[in-house]
Design an enzyme around this catalytic site. Structure first.
Site, PDB file in Angstrom:
ATOM      1  N   ALA A   1      -6.258   7.071   9.831  1.00 33.93           N
ATOM      2  CA  ALA A   1      -5.164   6.864   8.874  1.00 33.93           C
ATOM      3  C   ALA A   1      -5.702   6.303   7.565  1.00 33.93           C
ATOM      4  O   ALA A   1      -6.721   5.597   7.541  1.00 33.93           O
ATOM      5  CB  ALA A   1      -4.127   5.912   9.464  1.00 33.93           C
ATOM      6  N   ILE A   2      -4.995   6.632   6.485  1.00 33.94           N
ATOM      7  CA  ILE A   2      -5.354   6.139   5.157  1.00 33.94           C
ATOM      8  C   ILE A   2      -4.105   5.604   4.476  1.00 33.94           C
ATOM      9  O   ILE A   2      -3.053   6.248   4.490  1.00 33.94           O
ATOM     10  CB  ILE A   2      -5.975   7.256   4.285  1.00 33.94           C
ATOM     11  CG1 ILE A   2      -7.339   7.681   4.848  1.00 33.94           C
ATOM     12  CG2 ILE A   2      -6.134   6.794   2.831  1.00 33.94           C
ATOM     13  CD1 ILE A   2      -7.944   8.875   4.144  1.00 33.94           C
TER      14      ILE A   2
ATOM     15  N   ARG B   1       0.842  -1.207   0.000  1.00 32.95           N
ATOM     16  CA  ARG B   1       0.000   0.000   0.000  1.00 32.95           C
ATOM     17  C   ARG B   1       0.870   1.248   0.000  1.00 32.95           C
ATOM     18  O   ARG B   1       2.070   1.204   0.255  1.00 32.95           O
ATOM     19  CB  ARG B   1      -0.906   0.012   1.236  1.00 32.95           C
ATOM     20  CG  ARG B   1      -0.145   0.076   2.544  1.00 32.95           C
ATOM     21  CD  ARG B   1      -1.015   0.506   3.710  1.00 32.95           C
ATOM     22  NE  ARG B   1      -0.326   0.391   4.994  1.00 32.95           N
ATOM     23  CZ  ARG B   1       0.571   1.246   5.447  1.00 32.95           C
ATOM     24  NH1 ARG B   1       0.919   2.288   4.729  1.00 32.95           N
ATOM     25  NH2 ARG B   1       1.145   1.067   6.635  1.00 32.95           N
TER      26      ARG B   1
ATOM     27  N   ALA C   1      -8.301   3.425   8.619  1.00 33.69           N
ATOM     28  CA  ALA C   1      -8.382   2.955  10.005  1.00 33.69           C
ATOM     29  C   ALA C   1      -8.759   4.145  10.878  1.00 33.69           C
ATOM     30  O   ALA C   1      -8.042   5.158  10.897  1.00 33.69           O
ATOM     31  CB  ALA C   1      -7.058   2.354  10.459  1.00 33.69           C
TER      32      ALA C   1
ATOM     33  N   CYS D   1       2.678   7.267  10.490  1.00 37.51           N
ATOM     34  CA  CYS D   1       2.558   7.743   9.113  1.00 37.51           C
ATOM     35  C   CYS D   1       3.735   8.625   8.709  1.00 37.51           C
ATOM     36  O   CYS D   1       3.636   9.420   7.775  1.00 37.51           O
ATOM     37  CB  CYS D   1       1.227   8.465   8.900  1.00 37.51           C
ATOM     38  SG  CYS D   1      -0.192   7.400   9.219  1.00 37.51           S
TER      39      CYS D   1
ATOM     40  N   ILE E   1       4.488   4.000   8.008  1.00 29.41           N
ATOM     41  CA  ILE E   1       4.202   3.022   9.055  1.00 29.41           C
ATOM     42  C   ILE E   1       2.952   3.429   9.840  1.00 29.41           C
ATOM     43  O   ILE E   1       2.697   4.615  10.068  1.00 29.41           O
ATOM     44  CB  ILE E   1       5.403   2.867  10.006  1.00 29.41           C
ATOM     45  CG1 ILE E   1       5.230   1.631  10.907  1.00 29.41           C
ATOM     46  CG2 ILE E   1       5.637   4.136  10.828  1.00 29.41           C
ATOM     47  CD1 ILE E   1       6.507   1.231  11.637  1.00 29.41           C
ATOM     48  N   THR E   2       2.158   2.441  10.215  1.00 26.48           N
ATOM     49  CA  THR E   2       0.994   2.713  11.051  1.00 26.48           C
ATOM     50  C   THR E   2       0.735   1.514  11.952  1.00 26.48           C
ATOM     51  O   THR E   2       1.339   0.454  11.804  1.00 26.48           O
ATOM     52  CB  THR E   2      -0.243   3.052  10.212  1.00 26.48           C
ATOM     53  OG1 THR E   2      -1.257   3.609  11.057  1.00 26.48           O
ATOM     54  CG2 THR E   2      -0.803   1.827   9.507  1.00 26.48           C
ATOM     55  N   PHE E   3      -0.191   1.713  12.881  1.00 33.76           N
ATOM     56  CA  PHE E   3      -0.564   0.658  13.825  1.00 33.76           C
ATOM     57  C   PHE E   3      -2.028   0.302  13.650  1.00 33.76           C
ATOM     58  O   PHE E   3      -2.876   1.185  13.470  1.00 33.76           O
ATOM     59  CB  PHE E   3      -0.326   1.122  15.268  1.00 33.76           C
ATOM     60  CG  PHE E   3      -0.901   0.185  16.302  1.00 33.76           C
ATOM     61  CD1 PHE E   3      -0.259  -1.005  16.598  1.00 33.76           C
ATOM     62  CD2 PHE E   3      -2.098   0.477  16.946  1.00 33.76           C
ATOM     63  CE1 PHE E   3      -0.791  -1.893  17.532  1.00 33.76           C
ATOM     64  CE2 PHE E   3      -2.637  -0.395  17.873  1.00 33.76           C
ATOM     65  CZ  PHE E   3      -1.987  -1.584  18.172  1.00 33.76           C
ATOM     66  N   HIS E   4      -2.313  -0.988  13.701  1.00 30.81           N
ATOM     67  CA  HIS E   4      -3.692  -1.484  13.726  1.00 30.81           C
ATOM     68  C   HIS E   4      -3.871  -2.327  14.975  1.00 30.81           C
ATOM     69  O   HIS E   4      -2.974  -3.106  15.330  1.00 30.81           O
ATOM     70  CB  HIS E   4      -4.002  -2.343  12.503  1.00 30.81           C
ATOM     71  CG  HIS E   4      -3.932  -1.612  11.208  1.00 30.81           C
ATOM     72  ND1 HIS E   4      -4.573  -0.419  10.988  1.00 30.81           N
ATOM     73  CD2 HIS E   4      -3.273  -1.909  10.056  1.00 30.81           C
ATOM     74  CE1 HIS E   4      -4.335  -0.007   9.753  1.00 30.81           C
ATOM     75  NE2 HIS E   4      -3.544  -0.893   9.175  1.00 30.81           N
TER      76      HIS E   4
END
Length: 228
Positions: free
Chosen positions: A147-148, A79, A162, A178, A83-86
């Protein structure tokens, strides 16, 4: 006369990130072949950090071995975004839709994802807005609430958005979310003065906001593999 557009919505609960990734890949293939209609996955992940295709590992602030001790996973994806967190108490939408069929370009698609989260926040009296230049996602002042990160292949989308309902924000301290330094991450619970309903209600509200923004008037709900 406006054409009625249908969207198949899969309510999946909590699902492992790699399982969701494999499912998206299969659905994208099927959507390209016109075997399925536009589809929206609604779910949550166990604690998971993901990096986009730019591979910005420097924005992970602790060793990967420490993530495993915390019970979190790290995955590299194709994608866009950083960096992001889920994790739990976060509402995730993965749209598998044909942008060509609905006449949208990539920029307008991302803008509508932003508006989806902005509309949801407004239901709880929270004034959110799209980020400034270089700041992806949705913000409440200087605090990021949504976040996208998307992928578009031959006009078919995957990955998505998210929205933070009430996740453990400590997880975000281990990354530069991000890739944007010196900015906080926030949540709906932290920003609203209202009592939040059950999380399933918020997830369904997010789906409704998405459907309105993208002009889907007919939602086909799929739960546990069955259309309802």
């Amino acid at each position: 006369m406006r054409v009625s557009r249908s969207l198949e919505v899969w309510k999946m609960g909590t699902i492992n990130y790699l399982d969701a990734l494999r499912l998206q890949e299969q659905l994208v293939s099927n959507r390209k072949a016109h075997k399925i209609p536009d589809t929206l996955l609604s779910l949550q992940h166990p604690p998971t950090y993901t990096l986009g295709k730019r591979r910005t590992d420097h924005n992970l602030l602790i060793p990967e071995s420490d993530l495993k001790k915390m019970g979190a996973e790290l995955h590299y994806t194709q994608r866009g975004g950083d960096i992001t967190f889920h994790g739990p108490h976060q509402a995730i939408l993965y749209p598998i839709i044909s942008l060509r069929d609905i006449g949208l370009g990539a920029r307008n698609y991302v803008e509508k994802l932003e508006l989806t989260m902005i509309e949801l926040a407004s239901l709880y009296g929270v004034k959110a807005c799209a980020g400034q230049a270089g700041e992806t996602g949705v913000w409440v002042g200087e605090r990021k609430i949504g976040a996208i990160g998307v992928r578009i292949s031959f006009g078919i989308t995957s990955h998505g958005l998210a929205f933070n309902i009430d996740p453990d924000l400590n997880y975000f301290k281990h990354i530069v979310p991000c890739g944007i330094a010196n900015k906080e991450v926030t949540s709906l619970r932290k920003e609203t003065d209202l009592v939040l309903p059950a999380e399933e209600v918020v997830h369904e509200q997010l789906i409704s906001c998405f459907a309105r923004q993208f002009g889907y008037s007919n939602l086909l709900w799929k739960e546990n593999g069955l259309i309802s």
